[in-house]
Write an enzyme that holds these catalytic residues in place. Sequence first.
Site, PDB file in Angstrom:
ATOM      1  N   SER A 205      -9.420 -15.789  -9.496  1.00 43.04           N
ATOM      2  CA  SER A 205      -9.992 -15.155  -8.300  1.00 43.04           C
ATOM      3  C   SER A 205      -9.736 -13.663  -8.158  1.00 43.04           C
ATOM      4  O   SER A 205     -10.347 -13.011  -7.311  1.00 43.04           O
ATOM      5  CB  SER A 205      -9.487 -15.853  -7.042  1.00 43.04           C
ATOM      6  OG  SER A 205     -10.131 -17.093  -6.937  1.00 43.04           O
TER       7      SER A 205
ATOM      8  N   LYS B 216      -6.754  -9.300   1.009  1.00 42.93           N
ATOM      9  CA  LYS B 216      -7.536 -10.544   1.020  1.00 42.93           C
ATOM     10  C   LYS B 216      -7.083 -11.405   2.195  1.00 42.93           C
ATOM     11  O   LYS B 216      -5.877 -11.488   2.479  1.00 42.93           O
ATOM     12  CB  LYS B 216      -7.319 -11.272  -0.311  1.00 42.93           C
ATOM     13  CG  LYS B 216      -8.187 -12.510  -0.516  1.00 42.93           C
ATOM     14  CD  LYS B 216      -7.923 -13.116  -1.903  1.00 42.93           C
ATOM     15  CE  LYS B 216      -8.776 -14.355  -2.165  1.00 42.93           C
ATOM     16  NZ  LYS B 216      -8.482 -14.949  -3.490  1.00 42.93           N
TER      17      LYS B 216
ATOM     18  N   SER C 221     -12.672 -16.215  -5.997  1.00 44.35           N
ATOM     19  CA  SER C 221     -12.777 -16.242  -4.551  1.00 44.35           C
ATOM     20  C   SER C 221     -12.582 -14.880  -3.897  1.00 44.35           C
ATOM     21  O   SER C 221     -12.962 -14.694  -2.756  1.00 44.35           O
ATOM     22  CB  SER C 221     -11.758 -17.224  -3.986  1.00 44.35           C
ATOM     23  OG  SER C 221     -10.430 -16.763  -4.235  1.00 44.35           O
TER      24      SER C 221
END
Length: 509
Positions: A186, A87, A162
């Site tokens: 997330s 990420k 997210s």
Amino acid sequence: MPDSLDTPEAIVRASAADLAAALADRRLTSVEVTQAYLDRIEATEPAIHAYLALDAEGALATAAEVDAARAAGEELPPLAGVPIAVKDVACTRGLTTTAGSAMLAGWVPPYDATVVGKVRAARMPILGKTNMDEFAMGSSTEHSAFGDTRNPWDLDRAPGGSGGGSAAALAAFSAPLAVGSDTGGSIRQPAAFTGTVGCKPTYGGVSRYGVIALASSLDQIGPCGRSVLDTALLHEVLAGHDPLDSTSLDAPCPPVVDAARRGDVTGLRVGVIRDLLGEGLQSGVAARFTESLEHLRAAGAEIVEVDCPSFRHAVAAYYLILPAEASSNLARYDAMRYGVRVDGASAEKTMSASRAEGFGAEVKRRIILGTYALSSGYYDAWYGQAQKVRTLIARDFEAAFEKADVLVSPTAPTTAFRLGEKNDDPLAMYLADITTIPANLAGLPGLSLPDGLADEDGLPSGFQIYAPAMADDRLYAVGAALEARLHDAWGGALLDRAPALATHKENSR
Ligand code: GLN
């Protein structure tokens, strides 16, 4: 184990555990595996946009080194040669890290986050950096400054957020594993939306050093995969004490891989959190949840019910604590050291013009909210109150864990919503976090795995497991037991029924 991994299609669909075994037996080379993934990324990215940056050269170089080391008879770590995506919130030396923000567009960190260093030490080729909501604020990845990521199950749907990029990459078979971050869900909510697996470890279980901070009392790094075992294998790579993170626990990683391999729930008390089964729960999600409880009962678990009455205040408390901490953490983007710079007539004007230009609307909204909540005269009424609610939530968990060894709920109240559906209504987006944020507020571990497809839309639904602090292994024991039963019921993995990149309408249940 599949008998042949002799086509690129078979390689990208294989589990990380099977790839690791094939690499160890020298049935495959890491260069073959990495190249198969890079080709898959090239084929899927135009439709999915899971990645913000790729590092084909770096990944292939690591792969070649692993292959050479293996040929030389060197002892290698378990996942050596298995590629991974990271990420874009974790710093990667020499590779752009933006946290999905225009503020950091093009920024190349001079150092690696501890977790990235661990991935490198595990000799895993890093394919690239995955898309995310700006500074990890969001539930759909639509707040990324660099465009939406699409859900491989239905290209008109959000992959969650997210960490939507990581989850979409797993579901599109353009990464076998990914590193995520979870401040309020997330990792888990995108896993639920994409039919993949994700774990938020115990607070302090995995280092956050070198990870761009959102809300420091809630942030946790964790593993994302396509199966419970794969996720456990990555969990062990990432976990461990780090003197560079003052919140890091000085304790060994719970035995998550053992637990995932055994998948034993005999006599385990599974507590259903009644308060998370209320209004707003999609009927297909509720149906899969109920069936999953039956599977766990059949596997030998005892199902009990628990009440966590303070959870109804969790969203309100979270959306005070998170903005308060974020407003403080994001004060560092002052145009002086790094990030966007728009020159003004004074230092102050430069800062304000730069922040106006660099931050997106959701980030500004939360900075304003957080600054207000912390301002003198309001602090006790807002931030102080929220901290008290947080204590009540922790106490609800404590009481519930007297009656049960793990707690369970749907991971998210609904399946993946449509892109654009909740953009004009931030509150609607926030309210759906009710199921995941209690874990962050209490610092507890949580795991999501797919438990089927909702009847009304044919999209994946997620099953969530909570455990007491440092009992992360229980998540994997329950997850593996449920996954095994579900695979028997479905005749394979859920993702095998999702012709990647097709719309869900073409997938039959
Ligand atoms: N949806 C939550 C939020 O918008 C989760 C964020 C996160 O876990 N990073 O704050």
